[in-house]
Write a protein that holds these residues in place. Structure first.
Motif, PDB file in Angstrom:
ATOM      1  N   GLN A  99       0.839  -1.206   0.000  1.00 31.62           N
ATOM      2  CA  GLN A  99       0.000   0.000   0.000  1.00 31.62           C
ATOM      3  C   GLN A  99       0.879   1.264   0.000  1.00 31.62           C
ATOM      4  O   GLN A  99       0.577   2.239  -0.670  1.00 31.62           O
ATOM      5  CB  GLN A  99      -0.905  -0.005   1.226  1.00 31.62           C
ATOM      6  N   ALA A 100       1.964   1.202   0.773  1.00 36.17           N
ATOM      7  CA  ALA A 100       2.888   2.350   0.808  1.00 36.17           C
ATOM      8  C   ALA A 100       3.523   2.558  -0.570  1.00 36.17           C
ATOM      9  O   ALA A 100       3.686   3.692  -1.027  1.00 36.17           O
ATOM     10  CB  ALA A 100       3.964   2.113   1.860  1.00 36.17           C
ATOM     11  N   LEU A 101       3.857   1.468  -1.231  1.00 33.51           N
ATOM     12  CA  LEU A 101       4.441   1.579  -2.574  1.00 33.51           C
ATOM     13  C   LEU A 101       3.433   2.158  -3.552  1.00 33.51           C
ATOM     14  O   LEU A 101       3.776   2.956  -4.424  1.00 33.51           O
ATOM     15  CB  LEU A 101       4.905   0.197  -3.060  1.00 33.51           C
ATOM     16  N   LYS A 102       2.180   1.761  -3.372  1.00 32.73           N
ATOM     17  CA  LYS A 102       1.156   2.276  -4.280  1.00 32.73           C
ATOM     18  C   LYS A 102       0.980   3.791  -4.063  1.00 32.73           C
ATOM     19  O   LYS A 102       0.873   4.557  -5.019  1.00 32.73           O
ATOM     20  CB  LYS A 102      -0.171   1.546  -4.046  1.00 32.73           C
ATOM     21  N   HIS A 103       0.965   4.195  -2.802  1.00 31.20           N
ATOM     22  CA  HIS A 103       0.836   5.637  -2.522  1.00 31.20           C
ATOM     23  C   HIS A 103       2.034   6.404  -3.109  1.00 31.20           C
ATOM     24  O   HIS A 103       1.873   7.502  -3.653  1.00 31.20           O
ATOM     25  CB  HIS A 103       0.742   5.878  -1.010  1.00 31.20           C
ATOM     26  N   SER A 104       3.209   5.810  -3.007  1.00 34.92           N
ATOM     27  CA  SER A 104       4.403   6.463  -3.570  1.00 34.92           C
ATOM     28  C   SER A 104       4.279   6.573  -5.081  1.00 34.92           C
ATOM     29  O   SER A 104       4.611   7.614  -5.665  1.00 34.92           O
ATOM     30  CB  SER A 104       5.666   5.672  -3.227  1.00 34.92           C
ATOM     31  N   ALA A 105       3.809   5.501  -5.703  1.00 34.40           N
ATOM     32  CA  ALA A 105       3.647   5.521  -7.165  1.00 34.40           C
ATOM     33  C   ALA A 105       2.615   6.582  -7.560  1.00 34.40           C
ATOM     34  O   ALA A 105       2.810   7.335  -8.522  1.00 34.40           O
ATOM     35  CB  ALA A 105       3.214   4.144  -7.660  1.00 34.40           C
ATOM     36  N   ASP A 106       1.522   6.660  -6.811  1.00 31.15           N
ATOM     37  CA  ASP A 106       0.499   7.690  -7.095  1.00 31.15           C
ATOM     38  C   ASP A 106       1.101   9.090  -6.947  1.00 31.15           C
ATOM     39  O   ASP A 106       0.804   9.995  -7.725  1.00 31.15           O
ATOM     40  CB  ASP A 106      -0.682   7.562  -6.120  1.00 31.15           C
ATOM     41  N   SER A 107       1.922   9.257  -5.921  1.00 35.62           N
ATOM     42  CA  SER A 107       2.536  10.575  -5.683  1.00 35.62           C
ATOM     43  C   SER A 107       3.448  10.952  -6.845  1.00 35.62           C
ATOM     44  O   SER A 107       3.488  12.108  -7.272  1.00 35.62           O
ATOM     45  CB  SER A 107       3.340  10.570  -4.380  1.00 35.62           C
ATOM     46  N   ILE A 108       4.167   9.971  -7.357  1.00 38.37           N
ATOM     47  CA  ILE A 108       5.051  10.229  -8.507  1.00 38.37           C
ATOM     48  C   ILE A 108       4.210  10.598  -9.728  1.00 38.37           C
ATOM     49  O   ILE A 108       4.552  11.510 -10.489  1.00 38.37           O
ATOM     50  CB  ILE A 108       5.938   8.990  -8.781  1.00 38.37           C
ATOM     51  N   ALA A 109       3.085   9.912  -9.889  1.00 34.35           N
ATOM     52  CA  ALA A 109       2.209  10.208 -11.036  1.00 34.35           C
ATOM     53  C   ALA A 109       1.607  11.612 -10.898  1.00 34.35           C
ATOM     54  O   ALA A 109       1.523  12.362 -11.875  1.00 34.35           O
ATOM     55  CB  ALA A 109       1.109   9.152 -11.127  1.00 34.35           C
ATOM     56  N   ILE A 110       1.217  11.974  -9.680  1.00 34.72           N
ATOM     57  CA  ILE A 110       0.692  13.332  -9.438  1.00 34.72           C
ATOM     58  C   ILE A 110       1.765  14.361  -9.803  1.00 34.72           C
ATOM     59  O   ILE A 110       1.504  15.337 -10.503  1.00 34.72           O
ATOM     60  CB  ILE A 110       0.263  13.484  -7.963  1.00 34.72           C
ATOM     61  N   ALA A 111       2.980  14.112  -9.336  1.00 36.95           N
ATOM     62  CA  ALA A 111       4.083  15.043  -9.621  1.00 36.95           C
ATOM     63  C   ALA A 111       4.307  15.148 -11.126  1.00 36.95           C
ATOM     64  O   ALA A 111       4.488  16.246 -11.662  1.00 36.95           O
ATOM     65  CB  ALA A 111       5.352  14.576  -8.913  1.00 36.95           C
ATOM     66  N   ARG A 112       4.268  14.012 -11.806  1.00 38.58           N
ATOM     67  CA  ARG A 112       4.502  14.014 -13.259  1.00 38.58           C
ATOM     68  C   ARG A 112       3.422  14.852 -13.953  1.00 38.58           C
ATOM     69  O   ARG A 112       3.710  15.720 -14.776  1.00 38.58           O
ATOM     70  CB  ARG A 112       4.473  12.570 -13.767  1.00 38.58           C
ATOM     71  N   ASP A 113       2.164  14.617 -13.577  1.00 34.28           N
ATOM     72  CA  ASP A 113       1.063  15.343 -14.231  1.00 34.28           C
ATOM     73  C   ASP A 113       1.125  16.843 -13.951  1.00 34.28           C
ATOM     74  O   ASP A 113       0.656  17.649 -14.746  1.00 34.28           O
ATOM     75  CB  ASP A 113      -0.290  14.789 -13.771  1.00 34.28           C
ATOM     76  N   LEU A 114       1.678  17.201 -12.793  1.00 34.58           N
ATOM     77  CA  LEU A 114       1.766  18.631 -12.451  1.00 34.58           C
ATOM     78  C   LEU A 114       3.095  19.234 -12.899  1.00 34.58           C
ATOM     79  O   LEU A 114       3.368  20.402 -12.642  1.00 34.58           O
ATOM     80  CB  LEU A 114       1.627  18.816 -10.930  1.00 34.58           C
ATOM     81  N   ARG A 115       3.926  18.427 -13.524  1.00 30.69           N
ATOM     82  CA  ARG A 115       5.282  18.836 -13.924  1.00 30.69           C
ATOM     83  C   ARG A 115       6.114  19.283 -12.725  1.00 30.69           C
ATOM     84  O   ARG A 115       6.897  20.234 -12.800  1.00 30.69           O
ATOM     85  CB  ARG A 115       5.251  19.963 -14.953  1.00 30.69           C
TER      86      ARG A 115
END
Ligand code: RM4
Ligand code: MN
Ligand code: MN
Length: 396
Positions: free
Chosen positions: A121-137
């Motif tokens: 679950q922690a890895l999934k949250h980290s992956a989501d955070s990376i995706a959020i960062a990517r989408d926001l540049r």
């Protein structure tokens, strides 16, 4: 044409930018309670609005650090809304801060939790955070972990280190080429026997093992009392592993007091090590300067402006150290001369030059005074007070 020292101050101000945290505008407190401010921000829009004020008045805070759990109500689906707010309030999203500590499942840790389901679950949250960062540049994802234990013998410290290695590597593998992961360390709190990433050496080893886009984040409040932080900074610079800072001041522990309120000379010494490194290397160090403070007694926006201007003044002072003189003085072991060069720069009143620089940029010469005169605080206090005084449950 400004005189020589003024020019040096101007040059330093041209490049100095510092990121402010969204959580610095929210109602926060200590573990004993909160004192509510009627003007505190409770929505992401209010946080952007307040950050926009700080940037409009100081001109050096173009980005706001965002916290995934507190600022992205619907996770990735909130990205479009956040991006729109950035356009409206004139501040861009900066570092993205995952939250791997507040959910009930993290009671015994996140990446080092012995339960693989929690780690997933922690890895999934980290992956989501990376995706959020990517989408926001947003380039940087800043990781702070509370993982640790409270009592001797209750945790397998070596196994937990291995789990951190694995999870950080898996997280690094998800980064886009231009992204970075910053690994923050802290010796204690909330864990009071051992913390898995307790100091800069542990963060450095984990970052090296994670991959080339992982760097260390130095939070100035995350050290034992009297530790020489500028030496840590110098070593991380020498190893090309210094990714960024969380600035704040402290007297006892992780007090999150206003930068420079207790020991401005220490901040000056940190900036000096960075600028000296850059001068010797002939290149800029790629460092994200960020503030990590949440004021529970001072007015939040005022405290943020006070912090930003303090950082600016101390950076400008550090830029006045005369390296042409310092290098030979160090070589000749002329101790008094070398030390005096730092002291002279620190004692220089840079405020007139900083005011001149602001005026040249069309900024108010005194941002705090301008804020007090703007009426912004009265307006938001009126608008936000009913909601603020009735709900004060979450940390931010
Ligand atoms: C921690 C650490 C983190 C910050 C949290 C709220 O002590 O400094 O960077 O996000 O507090
Ligand atoms: Mn921090
Ligand atoms: Mn902290």
């Amino acid at each position: 044409m400004p005189s020589q020292p003024t020019q040096q101050v101007f040059d330093s101000l041209e490049r100095f930018r510092i990121e402010i945290p969204s959580w610095g505008f929210a109602n926060t407190g200590t573990r004993f309670g909160k004192f509510l401010q009627s003007g505190a921000a409770s929505t992401i829009e209010e946080k952007f609005s307040d950050a926009g004020q700080v940037h409009a008045l100081t001109g050096i805070c173009p980005t706001i650090a965002l916290h995934v759990l507190w600022d992205f109500e619907d996770g990735l689906r909130s990205v479009a809304n956040v991006a729109a707010l950035a356009g409206r309030y004139g501040v861009r999203p900066g570092s993205i801060n995952p939250n791997l500590f507040q959910d009930q499942i993290y009671k015994y840790g996140s990446f080092a939790n012995p339960d693989p389901a929690v780690r997933d679950q922690a890895l999934k949250h980290s992956a989501d955070s990376i995706a959020i960062a990517r989408d926001l540049r947003s380039r940087d994802i800043s990781f702070w972990f509370t993982d640790g234990s409270n009592y001797p013998g209750t945790a397998n410290i070596r196994q937990r280190k291995r789990l951190f290695d694995e999870c950080l590597q898996a997280t690094h593998a998800r980064l886009a080429p231009e992204q970075r992961m910053l690994i923050e360390y802290k010796p204690f709190e909330p864990a009071f026997y051992h913390t898995d990433i307790a100091d800069w050496g542990m963060a450095l080893l984990l970052a090296r093992a994670a991959g080339p886009q992982a760097k260390v984040l130095v939070d100035t409040g995350h050290h034992y009392a009297s530790q020489n932080i500028e030496q840590i900074v110098a070593w991380l610079l020498a190893e090309n592993m210094l990714g960024g800072f969380h600035f704040n001041d402290r007297r006892y522990a992780d007090d999150d007091l206003t930068l420079g309120s207790i020991d401005p000379y220490q901040v000056f010494r940190i900036f000096h090590e960075i600028l000296f490194f850059e001068w010797e290397e002939g290149q800029r160090a790629d460092i994200a300067y960020m503030i990590d403070q949440s004021h529970n007694l001072k007015g939040k926006i005022e405290a943020m402006i006070q912090t930003v201007t303090m950082a600016q003044n101390l950076f400008a002072k550090a830029a006045l150290v005369d390296y042409e003189q310092l290098v030979p003085a160090q070589k000749a072991c002329d101790l008094v001369r070398a030390e005096s060069l730092l002291q002279d720069a620190f004692a220089t009143d840079v405020r007139p030059a900083v005011r001149e620089w602001r005026a040249s940029k069309g900024l108010p010469e005194d941002p705090l005074k301008a804020f007090r005169q703007s009426g912004y605080l009265d307006r938001i206090s009126l608008e936000r007070s009913a909601r603020n005084l009735s709900s004060a449950s979450s940390y931010a």
